[in-house]
Scaffold this active site. Structure first.
Site, PDB file in Angstrom:
ATOM      1  N   ASP A  63      72.387  11.372  95.273  1.00 26.65           N
ATOM      2  CA  ASP A  63      71.359  10.704  94.267  1.00 26.65           C
ATOM      3  C   ASP A  63      71.633  11.271  92.941  1.00 26.65           C
ATOM      4  O   ASP A  63      71.262  12.528  93.028  1.00 26.65           O
ATOM      5  CB  ASP A  63      70.064  10.541  94.916  1.00 26.65           C
ATOM      6  N   GLU A  74      76.438   9.391  93.256  1.00 23.94           N
ATOM      7  CA  GLU A  74      75.889   8.451  92.004  1.00 23.94           C
ATOM      8  C   GLU A  74      76.001   9.162  90.754  1.00 23.94           C
ATOM      9  O   GLU A  74      75.373  10.117  90.233  1.00 23.94           O
ATOM     10  CB  GLU A  74      74.549   7.941  92.401  1.00 23.94           C
TER      11      GLU A  74
HETATM   12  C1  NOJ Z   1      68.912   6.270  91.972  1.00 23.61           C
HETATM   13  C2  NOJ Z   1      68.458   5.329  92.736  1.00 23.61           C
HETATM   14  O1  NOJ Z   1      69.723   4.517  93.050  1.00 23.61           O
HETATM   15  C3  NOJ Z   1      67.327   4.709  92.375  1.00 23.61           C
HETATM   16  O2  NOJ Z   1      67.185   3.552  93.106  1.00 23.61           O
HETATM   17  C4  NOJ Z   1      66.267   5.745  92.350  1.00 23.61           C
HETATM   18  O3  NOJ Z   1      65.115   5.102  91.612  1.00 23.61           O
HETATM   19  C5  NOJ Z   1      66.498   6.923  91.419  1.00 23.61           C
HETATM   20  N1  NOJ Z   1      67.965   7.519  91.724  1.00 23.61           N
HETATM   21  C6  NOJ Z   1      65.547   7.983  91.363  1.00 23.61           C
HETATM   22  O4  NOJ Z   1      65.679   8.757  92.703  1.00 23.61           O
END
Ligand code: NOJ
Length: 552
Positions: A205, A247
């Protein structure tokens, strides 16, 4: 390429499917989906043909960011089940040939995590250094809050600690200090724990935020990428074929650094965010050129690296890398109403409503998603064409219960509808019109089409492994590309306009004399004359073609 190596580098030709157990299937009628419910539906997923499940966070959490705010990295939230249920799920998935990856959220914890609760109580606690504190917040002109609807600064004052703490996301998600060796040790232990329980890797993440060390004191400065290298080598020691899927929403030229040196020692898979954004611009304009430019710019990948190709995920459809005018064009085409937009940069809709339910155009988009260079990542419900529920706040509009049947609660739960944690979508894309059960019986349904598409994609590893090149289609509305691998070649043609096109496509360097249709039902060969292919594409038409070596 030996088959042994292609099996090891499984993510090069994988089909990922992202879901949150909370919205997939409720087995005990309490109104929330759970791990047992998901386990009971593993055969559905295996039947669809996906090869790897990506489970969104299921850890204990106050659930103020749909589970991305974690209070215990070693457990399962009560509402979803137990650790035993998790192991049973992984065991069942493996039995059906599916891999499982899970979210690894190492940028931040919940402010309710015992580490933070202890840290804020005492400056002398060993946990104080797990987070990033300042007496006066440093000026970071470039640092933007991720959720501008809720926060106006990445620093919040903590009464108890009498200091400011860093949080790139919500104030209730304090950033961890990854410069601290103790935090790194904790994260390795956590990853190691889940690997022992059988997971095949992690969706990491918020990677760039994790590496933003601007607020961390001078003494602790580190080469941000060194942390990813550490993590990767730790994971590789524990499990050689585990994957990291990162991500990283950055411009293309900055993205590639996250694959590591020689694209070999950091994250193996990165979401192709820039490509996805240009795809929407192309769709809005009915002009393939923005997408073609993005494909041209897409850096080649090493043997072990891969792009993750997606058209929707659980967050807003971010269009942050488009210019303001371009973003407005996409908004006008696919989400003109302000209620459909979020954070001034994205859309909180699913694809089918954006395309007014146009089945031909929908299939064009998925045909693209499955043939662009990389491995496709589906978000649950895409296979049946689910829509969003704009009555649900913010990004949660696209995270409604899975639509299994046209019955009560869409077959998701036996609870009283008022007890559902999140309401079902209604209207044109609701369960009366869109559900698994009906589509399983209809040979022309999106679900059955998607299943065939997935099968074909898995049988066409050239798209995952091959070197890609754009084709001259002679028509700005039509994207043509080819992928070459191991002496084999496939071509893909996509007409982004609503009108039919007659094409003469130049196919370079081929001694072949014909191509075979991979998706159509008649399987007839087309002639390739002097490296030219003549064919017609209907409005929003698409073709996958395999070049057949000449027998002459
Ligand atoms: C990215 C995630 O995809 C999202 O849903 C989340 O709110 C943020 N990171 C914080 O963890």
């Amino acid at each position: 390429m030996s088959t042994a190596r292609t099996a090891d580098l499984w993510w090069k030709n994988a089909v990922f499917y992202c879901l949150d157990a909370e919205t997939f299937r409720d087995s005990d009628g309490d109104g929330a989906g759970d791990l047992v419910g998901l386990t009971e539906r593993i055969d559905y997923l295996a039947g669809l043909g996906i090869t790897c499940l990506w489970l969104m966070p299921f850890y204990p959490s106050p659930n103020r960011d749909d589970g991305y705010d974690i209070t215990d990295y070693y457990g399962v939230d009560d509402r979803l089940g137990t650790l035993g249920d998790f192991v049973a799920l992984v065991r069942t998935a493996k039995d059906r040939g599916l891999r499982v990856i899970i979210d690894l959220v190492i940028n931040h914890t919940s402010d309710q995590h015992p580490w933070f609760r202890t840290a804020r109580r005492s400056a002398n606690s060993r946990f104080r250094d797990y987070y990033v504190w300042q007496d006066e917040p440093q000026d970071e002109p470039d640092a933007e809050v991720v959720f501008p609807d809720a926060e106006d600064s990445i620093w919040s004052w903590d009464e108890q600690a009498q200091q400011w703490y860093l949080h790139h996301f919500y104030g209730h998600q304090p950033d961890l200090n990854i410069a601290s060796p103790a935090v790194r040790e904790e994260m390795a232990k956590i990853a190691g724990f889940w690997l022992e329980l059988g997971v095949d890797g992690f969706r990491v993440d918020a990677v760039p935020y994790l590496l933003e060390t601007g607020g961390i004191d001078g003494e602790l400065q580190l080469d941000p990428h060194s942390y990813l290298k550490d993590l990767r080598s730790f994971i590789a020691r524990r499990r050689g074929d585990a994957v990291l899927l990162g991500e990283v929403n950055l411009p293309t030229d900055e993205l590639v650094a996250y694959f590591g040196d020689e694209q070999a020692d950091e994250i193996q898979m990165l979401f192709a965010f820039p490509l996805m954004q240009q795809l929407y611009l192309s769709l809005a304009r009915q002009d393939a050129r923005p997408l073609a430019a993005a494909v041209r710019e897409l850096p080649e990948v090493s043997e072990q690296s891969q792009w993750a190709i997606f058209v929707r995920n659980h967050d807003e459809l971010t269009l942050d890398k488009l210019s303001d005018d371009e973003r407005e064009e996409v908004f006008a085409a696919f989400g003109p109403d302000e209620s459909m937009q979020l954070f001034g940069r994205g859309l909180r809709r699913r694809l089918p409503p954006m395309l007014d339910g146009d089945q031909q155009r929908l299939r064009l988009v998925y045909s693209l998603m499955f043939s662009l260079p990389g491995s496709p990542v589906l978000f649950y419900g895409e296979e049946i064409g689910m829509g969003e529920n704009l009555d649900i706040e913010g990004r949660l509009s696209v995270r409604t219960p899975m639509q299994w049947t046209d019955g009560k609660n869409a077959g998701f739960s036996d609870a009283r509808p008022s007890r559902l944690r999140r309401p079902v979508t209604e209207g044109q894309f609701g369960p009366l019109a869109v559900n698994v059960s009906d589509q399983e019986r209809d040979p022309d349904s999106l679900l059955n089409w998607m299943q065939r598409l997935i099968r074909r994609r898995r049988e066409t590893p050239e798209f995952g492994w091959g070197a890609w090149q754009l084709l001259d289609t002679g028509d700005d509305a039509v994207l043509g590309h080819q992928c070459d691998w191991e002496g084999r070649r496939v071509l893909a043609l996509h007409n982004l306009s609503s009108s039919p096109r007659e094409l003469r496509v130049a196919v370079p360097d081929t001694g072949a004399s014909e191509v075979v249709d991979l998706l159509g039902s008649d399987g007839k060969a087309l002639e390739l004359e002097n490296g030219r292919l003549e064919l017609k594409l209907e409005g929003y038409g698409y073709r996958w073609l395999r070049v057949r070596p000449s027998t002459a």
